[in-house]
Design a protein around this motif. Structure first.
Motif, PDB file in Angstrom:
ATOM      1  N   SER A 376       0.989  -0.971   0.043  1.00 51.21           N
ATOM      2  CA  SER A 376      -0.122  -0.140   0.117  1.00 51.21           C
ATOM      3  C   SER A 376       1.063   0.971  -0.184  1.00 51.21           C
ATOM      4  CB  SER A 376      -0.853   0.303   1.305  1.00 51.21           C
ATOM      5  OG  SER A 376      -0.300   0.135   2.730  1.00 51.21           O
ATOM      6  N   THR A 380       0.998   4.239  -3.243  1.00 56.34           N
ATOM      7  CA  THR A 380       0.781   5.788  -2.917  1.00 56.34           C
ATOM      8  C   THR A 380       2.050   6.415  -2.690  1.00 56.34           C
ATOM      9  OG1 THR A 380       1.284   5.079  -0.915  1.00 56.34           O
ATOM     10  CG2 THR A 380      -1.278   4.885  -1.014  1.00 56.34           C
ATOM     11  N   ASP A 386      -1.961   8.769  -5.083  1.00 60.49           N
ATOM     12  CA  ASP A 386      -1.514   9.410  -4.452  1.00 60.49           C
ATOM     13  C   ASP A 386      -2.545  10.348  -3.840  1.00 60.49           C
ATOM     14  OD1 ASP A 386      -0.262   9.699  -1.196  1.00 60.49           O
ATOM     15  OD2 ASP A 386      -0.378  11.424  -2.328  1.00 60.49           O
ATOM     16  N   GLN A 388      -6.077  10.486  -5.349  1.00 59.04           N
ATOM     17  CA  GLN A 388      -7.059   9.614  -4.986  1.00 59.04           C
ATOM     18  C   GLN A 388      -6.857   9.328  -3.698  1.00 59.04           C
ATOM     19  OE1 GLN A 388      -9.675   9.775  -7.231  1.00 59.04           O
ATOM     20  NE2 GLN A 388      -8.196  10.730  -8.228  1.00 59.04           N
ATOM     21  N   LEU A 389      -6.236   8.792  -2.664  1.00 60.94           N
ATOM     22  CA  LEU A 389      -6.625   8.326  -1.967  1.00 60.94           C
ATOM     23  C   LEU A 389      -5.888   9.387  -0.573  1.00 60.94           C
ATOM     24  CD1 LEU A 389      -4.549   4.940  -2.936  1.00 60.94           C
ATOM     25  CD2 LEU A 389      -6.772   5.349  -2.294  1.00 60.94           C
ATOM     26  N   THR A 390      -5.068  10.220  -1.221  1.00 62.59           N
ATOM     27  CA  THR A 390      -4.206  10.959  -0.031  1.00 62.59           C
ATOM     28  C   THR A 390      -6.038  11.497   1.330  1.00 62.59           C
ATOM     29  OG1 THR A 390      -2.895  12.555   0.692  1.00 62.59           O
ATOM     30  CG2 THR A 390      -4.735  13.246  -0.823  1.00 62.59           C
ATOM     31  N   THR A 392      -6.824   9.984   3.596  1.00 65.64           N
ATOM     32  CA  THR A 392      -8.446   9.062   3.236  1.00 65.64           C
ATOM     33  C   THR A 392      -7.742   7.750   3.864  1.00 65.64           C
ATOM     34  OG1 THR A 392      -7.848   7.324   1.245  1.00 65.64           O
ATOM     35  CG2 THR A 392      -9.140   9.200   0.411  1.00 65.64           C
ATOM     36  N   PHE A 394      -7.236   4.876   3.417  1.00 67.02           N
ATOM     37  CA  PHE A 394      -6.407   3.746   3.168  1.00 67.02           C
ATOM     38  C   PHE A 394      -5.613   4.515   3.287  1.00 67.02           C
ATOM     39  CE2 PHE A 394      -3.333   2.460  -0.327  1.00 67.02           C
ATOM     40  CZ  PHE A 394      -3.803   1.159  -0.749  1.00 67.02           C
ATOM     41  N   HIS A 451      -8.726  -0.102   4.295  1.00 65.78           N
ATOM     42  CA  HIS A 451      -8.152   0.665   2.991  1.00 65.78           C
ATOM     43  C   HIS A 451      -9.546   0.263   2.238  1.00 65.78           C
ATOM     44  CE1 HIS A 451      -4.528  -2.331   4.014  1.00 65.78           C
ATOM     45  NE2 HIS A 451      -4.062  -1.064   3.432  1.00 65.78           N
ATOM     46  N   GLY A 454     -11.544   3.586   2.733  1.00 66.07           N
ATOM     47  CA  GLY A 454     -10.697   4.414   2.306  1.00 66.07           C
ATOM     48  C   GLY A 454     -11.087   4.886   0.649  1.00 66.07           C
ATOM     49  N   LEU A 455     -10.927   3.638  -0.284  1.00 65.85           N
ATOM     50  CA  LEU A 455     -11.538   4.063  -1.687  1.00 65.85           C
ATOM     51  C   LEU A 455     -12.809   4.591  -1.631  1.00 65.85           C
ATOM     52  CD1 LEU A 455      -9.440   0.295  -2.549  1.00 65.85           C
ATOM     53  CD2 LEU A 455      -8.870   2.596  -3.168  1.00 65.85           C
TER      54      LEU A 455
END
Lengths: 642, 199
Positions: A376, A380, A386, A388-390, A392, A394, A451, A454-455
């Motif tokens: 993971s 990132t 990242d 998309q995921l920052t 969150t 995730f 995860h 977060g997604l």
């Protein structure tokens, strides 16, 4: 071991050494001890207390988050809890617990009688304890740090956060930084100067490699966050403009300084723990570690690259594409040395004959969690993903997989492994397996679904969330997992307490392990070794059965050094003896200095300049007494047993 | 059967210079303090690079005081080095004169630096440049003061006859620290005074 029993030092000599090195009894000895074993155990106990405090904070938050729209905590309370949780776990648990292992184990692994600077060792502990208390002084006032462990400006500027919450954070971290710096310097010098004769750098245990790498990094990284905290305190107390836009300050400067420290620090939290696994896992595979040299070099390489990845915490701050590309590339490349270590562990298990005792379970579990957290992290590291995921969950999942997976699991496994050495008793095996499986299953139930949420877009750092996000079920599962995980920790602690009095006697080397700490009794005498060993290989206690090793280490003859508190000093690379080091005994100076520093920081916090000045003057006075020149001692012919 | 014996080889006890642990400890201190100045200079540069308008506001600072002061500080290092070398090789009977002259030169540096501060048209809380200027030079000044304190303590110990051993470890440590403070000043001086000068 036969080699130890064969030529024991006469009891009378043993007693003489013991009497020379023993800490004075009673209250004085308790405050004045400089014995690395006592200090190491204090580090371990204190950091585990902080782990429990931080854990309870996490559980309260998980109750709040178990369902949407809960009202258990007000937003301000939640802010303080999640800030304290992060600060406690990252600063007051994760590094100090590793310092505990290293303090206890280094002189034993290195075949020495104490750390290079025993009093500095005591100082670093007292400073750690007092700065930990300092960071909590705001709790009874309801004014604990509330800007997250990352403490971003401008949220934490005086304008938006006027209480003393953030001042406690800023000064507390500077305070703790002193402890970290002196402790790290002690590890570095101990490594360079007090290894047993013959322990050249290619014969050191990997834990030693991990801790020295982390310590060197701390010396270079901690000043960054101390400076950032000082600037923030100046902004807040004296109207400075380092981070404050109207005076042409730069809020992003905080993030640069914080993460330029923060990312190397993250590696400092894991490299010694990885070292624990690299040393202890092979014992349960009944073979030496596969790829010792590669793992040692990977440890150092990880740290070096680790200084060039900090901007991956800042991909979403609008930095130029060039900078993002560079740091993204570095963050991807750092997977290579990590993978080298993983494949070494896998190859060690694959080609060995695993013995499925409790420590093995923790170390094997660690490898799995490391791979999940590593993947993971690798994801990132790509800036596009990242973005998309920052911010969150995730990222919350990732950081808990790496920090708990790579730090806590090796730590608990390491305690199962070295508890017999520290106490002379084994920990319970049955309860040990229960504690592992409860922790492992609870951990994955708690953190793997993060995860997913977060997604699905659940932001981190929120005190609650609306029901129409549709994530109530997942969050309930996460909270249940968190409590299961906590129950596993509780089982481990119950086992620990029970085993203190009821554990089976361990003997010097219950695991039949190869390194020097197992060559002395359990628990070791105050002087560690009757005779300072002479090392001829990486596995001094396995030489008889490893075919490729021709030379033999000497454990029962060598330097005796029984004239006062003495140990041998050796050359930095090849460990040739070149000086007799006369070590200091019990002293109240470390505690005195730590108390003066505490006074200084309390004065700064309260803007009570007279008190701060008294603290500073006291600290200088103690330092002068500490460094006062000892009467010169002439060169000696060392006493040996041969 | 082994027995307790005395080794043939004579080994120094605690030792001085690189043999001692104190020497390596001092290097660690210098490393961590040195990197602290690197972060200070980075921050100064970062604020400058992101600044809107003039940096430094009002143009480059004058060298009238700072340049001679730089030579004064460098000179103090040379005095200390020569004095301690003479003492170590027994050409001088005491390190005291060298310590006191060095401390006097360092003290003069501090006074000039304070004068430089009071000449500034801005104060600490005027703007980001002012904060950074006073913090960076202030950190250095604090290190000079720490160095002065160390020199004076060494002078007292020397006067008490506690540094008779040659070479002396406390003197070696004080010497490393004082040179460090001077070398750092070159970096600070370059950052604050030389970089902004327009040809």
């Amino acid at each position: 071991m036969a080699t130890i029993a064969r030529n024991r030092l006469p009891d009378q000599e043993r007693e003489k050494l013991r009497a020379t090195w023993e800490t004075a009894p009673g209250v004085y000895g308790w405050f004045a001890t400089v014995d690395h074993k006592q200090i190491g155990i204090r580090y371990l106990v204190t950091s585990i207390v902080f782990l429990l405090i931080g854990g309870v904070e996490a559980l309260v938050m998980r109750v709040q988050l178990a369902q949407p729209g809960m009202k258990l905590l007000a937003p301000e309370q939640y802010d303080q809890l999640f800030s304290l949780h992060g600060v406690t776990m990252i600063f007051l648990y994760a590094l100090p617990v590793l310092s505990g292992f290293s303090n206890y184990l280094w002189p034993l692994m290195l075949g020495s009688r104490d750390m290079a600077f025993p009093r500095v060792n005591a100082l670093s502990y007292w400073l750690y304890l007092l700065s930990g208390v300092f960071l909590y002084v705001g709790v009874p006032l309801g004014q604990a740090p509330n800007g997250g462990w990352f403490n971003y400006v401008p949220y934490t500027s005086r304008e938006y956060d006027p209480g003393i919450n953030i001042d406690i954070y800023a000064l507390g971290l500077i305070f703790l930084g002193i402890s970290t710096a002196v402790g790290s310097a002690n590890f570095v010098v101990t490594l360079l100067r007090t290894r047993a004769p013959g322990m050249s750098i290619n014969r050191m245990p990997i834990l030693v490699w991990g801790t020295v790498t982390a310590s060197a990094a701390n010396l270079l990284a901690v000043p960054s966050v101390s400076l950032a905290c000082l600037m923030l305190w100046l902004d807040r107390s004296f109207g400075a403009h380092f981070f404050e836009v109207s005076g042409h300050g730069q809020p992003l400067l905080w993030q640069h300084l914080f993460w330029a420290f923060g990312h190397p620090w993250v590696y400092a939290l894991v490299l010694p723990a990885m070292g624990i696994v690299s040393d202890a896992l092979p014992v349960f595979c009944r073979r030496p570690l596969v790829g010792y040299t590669a793992v040692a070099l990977a440890t150092v390489t990880t740290m070096v690259i680790g200084f060039g990845v900090w901007v991956h915490h800042m991909f979403a701050t609008g930095l130029p594409a060039m900078a993002i590309s560079f740091f993204s590339a570095a963050s991807i490349i750092i997977a290579i040395p990590s993978a080298i270590a993983v494949f070494s562990w896998l190859a060690t298990i694959w080609t060995g004959q695993p013995v499925f005792r409790t420590p093995f379970l923790f170390f094997a579990g660690f490898v799995i969690l490391f791979v999940i957290g590593g993947v993971s992290g690798f994801m990132t590291a790509s800036a596009a993903l990242d973005w998309q995921l920052t911010d969150t969950y995730f990222v919350v999942a990732h950081l808990h997989y790496v920090l708990l997976g790579i730090n806590l699991f090796p730590v608990v496994g390491g305690i199962y492994y070295w508890f017999p050495k520290m106490t002379g008793r084994m920990m319970g095996e049955r309860l040990g397996r229960w504690s592992f499986w409860t922790m492992f299953i609870g951990f994955n139930i708690a953190f793997f679904p993060m995860h997913v949420v977060g997604l699905e877009g659940m932001p981190r750092r929120v005190y609650t969330y609306p029901a129409d996000l549709g994530l109530g079920g997942w969050n309930l599962l996460i909270s249940v997992g968190a409590f299961l995980f906590a129950a596993g920790i509780l089982l481990f602690l119950v086992n620990l307490v029970l085993s203190l009095s009821r554990g089976a006697p361990a003997g010097p080397n219950p695991w039949d392990a190869p390194t020097l700490e197992w060559a002395t009794s359990s628990p070791p005498p105050p002087h560690n070794f009757d005779i300072i060993p002479i090392v001829a290989s990486r596995h001094p206690l396995w030489e008889d059965r490893l075919e490729e090793v021709e030379e033999r280490s000497q454990l029962d003859r060598g330097y005796l050094l029984d004239v006062g508190r003495e140990t041998i000093g050796t050359t930095p690379m090849d460990a040739e003896p070149n000086v007799i080091l006369r070590m200091p005994g019990d002293s109240l100076l470390p505690l005195g200095l730590a108390l003066c520093v505490t006074l200084l920081f309390l004065g700064l916090l309260a803007h009570a300049w007279v008190i701060a000045g008294l603290g500073l003057a006291g600290a200088l006075g103690v330092l002068v007494a500490w460094l006062a020149p000892a009467p010169p001692v002439e060169a000696q012919k060392a006493r040996i047993y041969a | 059967m082994p027995e307790i014996r005395v080794a043939a080889r004579l080994l120094p006890v605690n030792g001085t210079g690189r043999l001692s642990t104190g020497w390596w400890g001092m290097l660690c201190l210098v490393a961590t303090e040195g990197i602290l100045f690197a972060y200070l200079i980075f921050s100064h540069g970062y604020l400058g690079a992101q600044a809107v308008g003039d940096w430094p506001p009002g143009g480059a600072p004058a060298l009238a005081l700072a340049l001679p002061n730089t030579f004064l500080l460098l000179g103090s290092s040379i005095v200390l080095e020569i004095g301690l070398r003479r003492y170590e090789t027994a050409r001088a009977g005491s390190p005291l004169p060298a310590l006191l002259v060095t401390a006097a030169m360092g003290g003069a540096f501090v006074l000039v630096q304070l004068k430089e501060w009071s000449n500034k048209p801005f104060s600490f809380d005027s703007n980001a440049y002012a904060c950074s200027y006073f913090t960076l030079t202030g950190f250095h000044l604090a290190h000079v003061l720490a160095g002065l304190f160390a020199l004076l303590v060494l002078a007292v110990w020397s006067w008490q006859g506690r540094l008779r051993r040659r070479p002396s470890l406390p003197l070696a440590l004080g010497r490393i620290y004082w040179h460090f403070v001077d070398i750092v000043w070159l970096a600070v001086f370059t950052t604050i005074y030389l970089v902004p000068q327009q040809p």
